[in-house]
Design an enzyme around this catalytic site. Structure first.
Site, PDB file in Angstrom:
ATOM      1  N   ASN A 240       6.969  -1.772  -0.128  1.00 26.18           N
ATOM      2  CA  ASN A 240       6.053  -2.746   0.468  1.00 26.18           C
ATOM      3  C   ASN A 240       4.624  -2.325   0.144  1.00 26.18           C
ATOM      4  OD1 ASN A 240       4.656  -4.576   2.048  1.00 26.18           O
ATOM      5  ND2 ASN A 240       5.149  -3.571   3.979  1.00 26.18           N
ATOM      6  N   TRP A 241       4.003  -3.076  -0.761  1.00 26.35           N
ATOM      7  CA  TRP A 241       2.666  -2.701  -1.217  1.00 26.35           C
ATOM      8  C   TRP A 241       1.550  -3.094  -0.247  1.00 26.35           C
ATOM      9  CZ3 TRP A 241       2.641  -4.129  -7.166  1.00 26.35           C
ATOM     10  CH2 TRP A 241       3.463  -3.224  -7.840  1.00 26.35           C
ATOM     11  N   LYS A 242       1.857  -3.907   0.745  1.00 26.94           N
ATOM     12  CA  LYS A 242       0.854  -4.341   1.724  1.00 26.94           C
ATOM     13  C   LYS A 242      -0.347  -4.960   0.985  1.00 26.94           C
ATOM     14  CE  LYS A 242       2.748  -0.941   4.829  1.00 26.94           C
ATOM     15  NZ  LYS A 242       2.544  -0.011   5.941  1.00 26.94           N
TER      16      LYS A 242
ATOM     17  N   HIS B 115       7.353  -7.500   9.950  1.00 24.56           N
ATOM     18  CA  HIS B 115       6.826  -6.140   9.804  1.00 24.56           C
ATOM     19  C   HIS B 115       5.914  -5.824  10.984  1.00 24.56           C
ATOM     20  CE1 HIS B 115       4.488  -2.766   8.212  1.00 24.56           C
ATOM     21  NE2 HIS B 115       5.493  -2.563   7.370  1.00 24.56           N
TER      22      HIS B 115
ATOM     23  N   GLU C 199       3.101  -4.569  11.244  1.00 30.92           N
ATOM     24  CA  GLU C 199       1.704  -4.974  11.083  1.00 30.92           C
ATOM     25  C   GLU C 199       1.538  -6.469  11.290  1.00 30.92           C
ATOM     26  OE1 GLU C 199       1.094  -1.270   8.042  1.00 30.92           O
ATOM     27  OE2 GLU C 199       1.195  -3.293   7.226  1.00 30.92           O
TER      28      GLU C 199
ATOM     29  N   GLU D 149      11.788   0.404  11.709  1.00 30.76           N
ATOM     30  CA  GLU D 149      10.482   1.022  11.506  1.00 30.76           C
ATOM     31  C   GLU D 149       9.969   1.585  12.827  1.00 30.76           C
ATOM     32  OE1 GLU D 149       7.931  -1.704   8.672  1.00 30.76           O
ATOM     33  OE2 GLU D 149       8.227  -2.579  10.639  1.00 30.76           O
TER      34      GLU D 149
ATOM     35  N   GLY E  53       2.414   5.276   8.224  1.00 36.37           N
ATOM     36  CA  GLY E  53       1.068   5.635   7.795  1.00 36.37           C
ATOM     37  C   GLY E  53       0.458   6.785   8.559  1.00 36.37           C
TER      38      GLY E  53
ATOM     39  N   SER F 221       6.842   6.359   6.777  1.00 38.44           N
ATOM     40  CA  SER F 221       6.359   7.533   6.019  1.00 38.44           C
ATOM     41  C   SER F 221       7.462   8.157   5.166  1.00 38.44           C
ATOM     42  CB  SER F 221       5.744   8.570   6.972  1.00 38.44           C
ATOM     43  OG  SER F 221       4.580   8.056   7.583  1.00 38.44           O
TER      44      SER F 221
ATOM     45  N   GLY G  26       6.331   2.467   2.124  1.00 42.70           N
ATOM     46  CA  GLY G  26       4.963   1.961   2.096  1.00 42.70           C
ATOM     47  C   GLY G  26       4.123   2.660   1.048  1.00 42.70           C
ATOM     48  N   GLY G  27       3.256   3.578   1.497  1.00 49.31           N
ATOM     49  CA  GLY G  27       2.298   4.221   0.609  1.00 49.31           C
ATOM     50  C   GLY G  27       2.904   4.880  -0.613  1.00 49.31           C
TER      51      GLY G  27
END
Length: 255
Positions: A13-15, A99, A101, A171, A177, A217, A238-239
């Site tokens: 997931n590149w957000k 998600h 967010e 999640e 993050g 993470s 994610g990151g």
């Protein structure tokens, strides 16, 4: 009755990261690294603006493209929204729904997650539906209550046939993050609980086939420990999915 083998899924997931040019550069570097990896399904969710470029770059590869969100109406006066059919036309096969967010910053609720999931399924997309607790919930011992409420309020409204076509991502919001990760045992316990919710709501067969991804993470140095848990059927990354070598390493360790 033998346990069905659930094929693993590694989704990135590149957000709100990567331009069209950066998307093309990433896939040019990433695809050769995973070209021989056929042991899991690989999914990347770029921002809306880069979906078409990602689909073109990943054509004839073993990587599928996802949307990061979707609206439940087919069309209309909904400024800024994207319909399921628009995602399908752009070449998406998956879509992330609910998600943390989206829930935290943009007002997603269990009810809207249910609407989005049904609409995505009707268009032929495979939803990755997210559930998970905040830090305060974890510390107060409310993890199971939160996950149960989110499960029943969203995917619990699906028909058994619809439910058989979704993925769930657990999640723990406190681990997204933050660098904090649920231990493999902690993650497995919640995955097991979500599977129990699926069995009660649908059937033992539906529960045993449900693929549940872990998101929070996930990195190359912890994926192996997480995937050693039989309850974890993959990861929503994610990151660490923003770097081609890092994400390829996760795919290889998961396979």
């Amino acid at each position: 009755m033998s346990q069905p083998i659930r094929r693993r899924v590694i989704a990135g997931n590149w957000k709100m990261f990567k331009t069209i040019a950066e998307t093309r550069a990433f896939l040019a570097a990433f695809l050769p690294l995973v070209a021989e990896d056929r042991n899991c399904d690989i999914v990347i969710a770029p921002p809306f603006t880069a979906i078409s470029a990602a689909v073109q770059a990943a054509a004839r590869s073993n990587v599928a493209i996802a949307g990061q969100d979707v609206y439940w109406e087919k069309e209309g006066a909904f400024t800024g929204e994207v319909s399921p059919n628009m995602l399908v036309e752009a070449g998406c096969r998956y879509v992330i729904i609910g998600h943390s967010e989206r829930r935290q910053f943009f007002g997603d609720t269990d009810e809207t997650v249910a609407k989005k999931t049904k609409a995505a399924l009707a268009a032929g997309l495979t939803p990755i539906v997210c559930v998970g607790e905040m830090l305060a919930d974890r510390e107060a011992g409310r993890t199971e209550n939160i996950c149960r409420t989110q499960f029943h309020g969203s995917v619990g409204a699906l028909t058994p046939e619809e439910f058989s076509r979704i993925l769930i991502a657990y999640e723990p919001v406190w681990a997204i993050g933050t660098g904090r990760t649920a231990t493999p045992d902690m993650a497995a316990a919640v995955h097991r609980f979500i599977r129990q919710c699926a069995e009660k709501q649908f059937s033992a067969a539906h529960a045993s086939k449900l693929r549940i991804l872990y998101g929070g993470s996930v990195k190359p140095d912890n994926i192996q420990g997480l995937m050693a848990q039989e309850e974890l059927d993959g990861a929503l990354v994610g990151g660490a999915s923003l770097d081609a070598k890092s994400f390829a390493s996760i795919v290889k360790e998961a396979g």
